[in-house]
Design a protein around this motif. Structure first.
Motif, PDB file in Angstrom:
ATOM      1  N   LYS A  14       7.366  83.548  12.114  1.00 10.03           N
ATOM      2  CA  LYS A  14       8.780  83.196  12.241  1.00 10.03           C
ATOM      3  C   LYS A  14       9.102  81.810  11.694  1.00 10.03           C
ATOM      4  O   LYS A  14      10.269  81.467  11.532  1.00 10.03           O
ATOM      5  N   VAL A  15       8.094  80.987  11.415  1.00 12.36           N
ATOM      6  CA  VAL A  15       8.320  79.597  10.996  1.00 12.36           C
ATOM      7  C   VAL A  15       8.954  79.519   9.609  1.00 12.36           C
ATOM      8  O   VAL A  15       9.951  78.824   9.413  1.00 12.36           O
ATOM      9  N   LEU A  16       8.403  80.232   8.629  1.00 12.47           N
ATOM     10  CA  LEU A  16       8.929  80.200   7.268  1.00 12.47           C
ATOM     11  C   LEU A  16      10.076  81.186   7.141  1.00 12.47           C
ATOM     12  O   LEU A  16       9.923  82.364   7.431  1.00 12.47           O
ATOM     13  N   LEU A  17      11.230  80.694   6.691  1.00  5.56           N
ATOM     14  CA  LEU A  17      12.390  81.573   6.532  1.00  5.56           C
ATOM     15  C   LEU A  17      12.491  82.121   5.113  1.00  5.56           C
ATOM     16  O   LEU A  17      12.669  83.319   4.922  1.00  5.56           O
ATOM     17  N   ALA A  18      12.395  81.234   4.109  1.00  7.49           N
ATOM     18  CA  ALA A  18      12.528  81.678   2.723  1.00  7.49           C
ATOM     19  C   ALA A  18      12.063  80.569   1.787  1.00  7.49           C
ATOM     20  O   ALA A  18      12.155  79.391   2.135  1.00  7.49           O
ATOM     21  N   PRO A  19      11.578  80.946   0.604  1.00  7.46           N
ATOM     22  CA  PRO A  19      11.297  79.909  -0.392  1.00  7.46           C
ATOM     23  C   PRO A  19      12.605  79.408  -0.985  1.00  7.46           C
ATOM     24  O   PRO A  19      13.587  80.156  -1.053  1.00  7.46           O
ATOM     25  N   VAL A  20      12.635  78.147  -1.371  1.00  4.55           N
ATOM     26  CA  VAL A  20      13.830  77.569  -1.988  1.00  4.55           C
ATOM     27  C   VAL A  20      13.672  77.695  -3.497  1.00  4.55           C
ATOM     28  O   VAL A  20      12.713  77.175  -4.076  1.00  4.55           O
ATOM     29  N   ILE A  21      14.598  78.394  -4.120  1.00 13.15           N
ATOM     30  CA  ILE A  21      14.584  78.566  -5.568  1.00 13.15           C
ATOM     31  C   ILE A  21      15.789  77.811  -6.122  1.00 13.15           C
ATOM     32  O   ILE A  21      16.921  78.283  -6.051  1.00 13.15           O
ATOM     33  N   SER A  22      15.530  76.611  -6.599  1.00 11.28           N
ATOM     34  CA  SER A  22      16.593  75.793  -7.174  1.00 11.28           C
ATOM     35  C   SER A  22      16.008  74.973  -8.314  1.00 11.28           C
ATOM     36  O   SER A  22      14.792  74.966  -8.530  1.00 11.28           O
ATOM     37  N   GLU A  23      16.872  74.276  -9.017  1.00 11.97           N
ATOM     38  CA  GLU A  23      16.412  73.461 -10.137  1.00 11.97           C
ATOM     39  C   GLU A  23      15.477  72.357  -9.660  1.00 11.97           C
ATOM     40  O   GLU A  23      14.427  72.103 -10.243  1.00 11.97           O
ATOM     41  N   LYS A  24      15.855  71.696  -8.567  1.00 12.92           N
ATOM     42  CA  LYS A  24      15.038  70.608  -8.032  1.00 12.92           C
ATOM     43  C   LYS A  24      13.695  71.142  -7.518  1.00 12.92           C
ATOM     44  O   LYS A  24      12.645  70.537  -7.755  1.00 12.92           O
ATOM     45  N   ALA A  25      13.718  72.266  -6.830  1.00 11.91           N
ATOM     46  CA  ALA A  25      12.484  72.844  -6.302  1.00 11.91           C
ATOM     47  C   ALA A  25      11.547  73.247  -7.429  1.00 11.91           C
ATOM     48  O   ALA A  25      10.324  73.108  -7.317  1.00 11.91           O
ATOM     49  N   THR A  26      12.079  73.735  -8.529  1.00 16.63           N
ATOM     50  CA  THR A  26      11.269  74.123  -9.670  1.00 16.63           C
ATOM     51  C   THR A  26      10.639  72.895 -10.326  1.00 16.63           C
ATOM     52  O   THR A  26       9.467  72.916 -10.700  1.00 16.63           O
ATOM     53  N   MET A  27      11.400  71.810 -10.454  1.00 15.73           N
ATOM     54  CA  MET A  27      10.861  70.575 -11.021  1.00 15.73           C
ATOM     55  C   MET A  27       9.737  70.020 -10.148  1.00 15.73           C
ATOM     56  O   MET A  27       8.699  69.590 -10.653  1.00 15.73           O
ATOM     57  N   VAL A  28       9.936  70.032  -8.829  1.00 19.01           N
ATOM     58  CA  VAL A  28       8.921  69.538  -7.897  1.00 19.01           C
ATOM     59  C   VAL A  28       7.661  70.394  -7.997  1.00 19.01           C
ATOM     60  O   VAL A  28       6.543  69.883  -7.986  1.00 19.01           O
ATOM     61  N   ALA A  29       7.834  71.697  -8.116  1.00 14.96           N
ATOM     62  CA  ALA A  29       6.696  72.613  -8.193  1.00 14.96           C
ATOM     63  C   ALA A  29       5.857  72.338  -9.442  1.00 14.96           C
ATOM     64  O   ALA A  29       4.632  72.331  -9.383  1.00 14.96           O
ATOM     65  N   GLU A  30       6.504  72.101 -10.564  1.00 15.42           N
ATOM     66  CA  GLU A  30       5.778  71.873 -11.806  1.00 15.42           C
ATOM     67  C   GLU A  30       5.119  70.504 -11.843  1.00 15.42           C
ATOM     68  O   GLU A  30       3.980  70.361 -12.264  1.00 15.42           O
ATOM     69  N   LYS A  31       5.828  69.491 -11.369  1.00 14.52           N
ATOM     70  CA  LYS A  31       5.347  68.115 -11.499  1.00 14.52           C
ATOM     71  C   LYS A  31       4.289  67.757 -10.453  1.00 14.52           C
ATOM     72  O   LYS A  31       3.279  67.136 -10.765  1.00 14.52           O
ATOM     73  N   HIS A  32       4.500  68.142  -9.192  1.00 15.76           N
ATOM     74  CA  HIS A  32       3.633  67.696  -8.103  1.00 15.76           C
ATOM     75  C   HIS A  32       2.826  68.811  -7.449  1.00 15.76           C
ATOM     76  O   HIS A  32       2.197  68.589  -6.424  1.00 15.76           O
ATOM     77  N   GLU A  33       2.879  70.014  -8.015  1.00 16.74           N
ATOM     78  CA  GLU A  33       2.197  71.172  -7.422  1.00 16.74           C
ATOM     79  C   GLU A  33       2.593  71.372  -5.962  1.00 16.74           C
ATOM     80  O   GLU A  33       1.760  71.496  -5.074  1.00 16.74           O
ATOM     81  N   GLN A  34       3.890  71.358  -5.712  1.00 19.19           N
ATOM     82  CA  GLN A  34       4.420  71.583  -4.377  1.00 19.19           C
ATOM     83  C   GLN A  34       5.284  72.835  -4.383  1.00 19.19           C
ATOM     84  O   GLN A  34       5.798  73.247  -5.415  1.00 19.19           O
ATOM     85  N   VAL A  35       5.442  73.420  -3.203  1.00 18.41           N
ATOM     86  CA  VAL A  35       6.310  74.573  -3.019  1.00 18.41           C
ATOM     87  C   VAL A  35       7.287  74.216  -1.906  1.00 18.41           C
ATOM     88  O   VAL A  35       6.908  73.594  -0.918  1.00 18.41           O
ATOM     89  N   VAL A  36       8.560  74.612  -2.063  1.00 21.38           N
ATOM     90  CA  VAL A  36       9.586  74.260  -1.087  1.00 21.38           C
ATOM     91  C   VAL A  36       9.990  75.510  -0.309  1.00 21.38           C
ATOM     92  O   VAL A  36      10.244  76.561  -0.903  1.00 21.38           O
ATOM     93  N   LYS A  86      16.452  72.848   7.511  1.00 26.27           N
ATOM     94  CA  LYS A  86      15.237  72.045   7.428  1.00 26.27           C
ATOM     95  C   LYS A  86      14.394  72.611   6.298  1.00 26.27           C
ATOM     96  O   LYS A  86      14.197  73.828   6.216  1.00 26.27           O
ATOM     97  N   ARG A  87      13.929  71.741   5.413  1.00 24.14           N
ATOM     98  CA  ARG A  87      13.103  72.163   4.278  1.00 24.14           C
ATOM     99  C   ARG A  87      11.722  71.552   4.398  1.00 24.14           C
ATOM    100  O   ARG A  87      11.577  70.419   4.831  1.00 24.14           O
ATOM    101  N   ALA A  88      10.736  72.300   3.980  1.00 18.19           N
ATOM    102  CA  ALA A  88       9.360  71.818   3.978  1.00 18.19           C
ATOM    103  C   ALA A  88       8.852  71.785   2.547  1.00 18.19           C
ATOM    104  O   ALA A  88       8.935  72.777   1.827  1.00 18.19           O
ATOM    105  N   PHE A  89       8.339  70.625   2.138  1.00 20.21           N
ATOM    106  CA  PHE A  89       7.720  70.457   0.836  1.00 20.21           C
ATOM    107  C   PHE A  89       6.214  70.538   1.058  1.00 20.21           C
ATOM    108  O   PHE A  89       5.616  69.627   1.628  1.00 20.21           O
ATOM    109  N   VAL A  90       5.612  71.639   0.650  1.00 20.44           N
ATOM    110  CA  VAL A  90       4.202  71.910   0.913  1.00 20.44           C
ATOM    111  C   VAL A  90       3.403  71.572  -0.341  1.00 20.44           C
ATOM    112  O   VAL A  90       3.610  72.175  -1.393  1.00 20.44           O
ATOM    113  N   CYS A  91       2.498  70.603  -0.221  1.00 17.97           N
ATOM    114  CA  CYS A  91       1.638  70.188  -1.331  1.00 17.97           C
ATOM    115  C   CYS A  91       0.330  70.971  -1.240  1.00 17.97           C
ATOM    116  O   CYS A  91      -0.368  70.903  -0.231  1.00 17.97           O
ATOM    117  N   LEU A  92       0.031  71.724  -2.291  1.00 17.46           N
ATOM    118  CA  LEU A  92      -1.174  72.540  -2.312  1.00 17.46           C
ATOM    119  C   LEU A  92      -2.338  71.745  -2.889  1.00 17.46           C
ATOM    120  O   LEU A  92      -2.147  70.822  -3.677  1.00 17.46           O
TER     121      LEU A  92
END
Length: 104
Positions: A14-36, A86-92
């Motif tokens: 129940k903790v995770l509701l949905a992944p965030v698919i946005s321009e900023k989230a995509t940039m963060v994913a590519e640059k820092h290997e994070q998922v929002v 509330k958003r979580a930035f998860v660094c893999l």
């Protein structure tokens, strides 16, 4: 994976509701290997880490959370507010990746 023992599986689902698919989230994913992710308001960092590790079978290095205030909106003379989120930035860990197209 010792963090999985502390929390019930039902709670972690129940903790995770949905992944965030946005321009900023995509940039963060590519640059820092994070998922929002959008998460529940009462979720803690250890719970978020355990939930991501359990659901996606990846190793999480760190978790940062951000509380976003809901925008104030108006309809005629009535003023309302959107829900706070509330958003979580998860660094893999290096070499780990989550592919949402395969999971669906």
């Amino acid at each position: 994976m010792s963090t999985l023992v502390k929390f019930s599986e039902e709670r972690l689902l129940k903790v995770l509701l949905a992944p965030v698919i946005s321009e900023k989230a995509t940039m963060v994913a590519e640059k820092h290997e994070q998922v929002v992710f959008r998460v529940t308001q009462d979720a803690t960092k250890p719970e978020i880490k355990a939930a991501v590790e359990m659901l996606f079978k990846v190793q999480v290095e760190s978790v940062q959370v951000a509380n976003r205030q809901g925008k104030q909106k108006r309809s005629g003379r009535f003023v309302g507010r959107r829900n706070h989120t509330k958003r979580a930035f998860v660094c893999l860990k290096p070499g780990q990746e989550i592919n949402f197209t395969e999971e669906a």
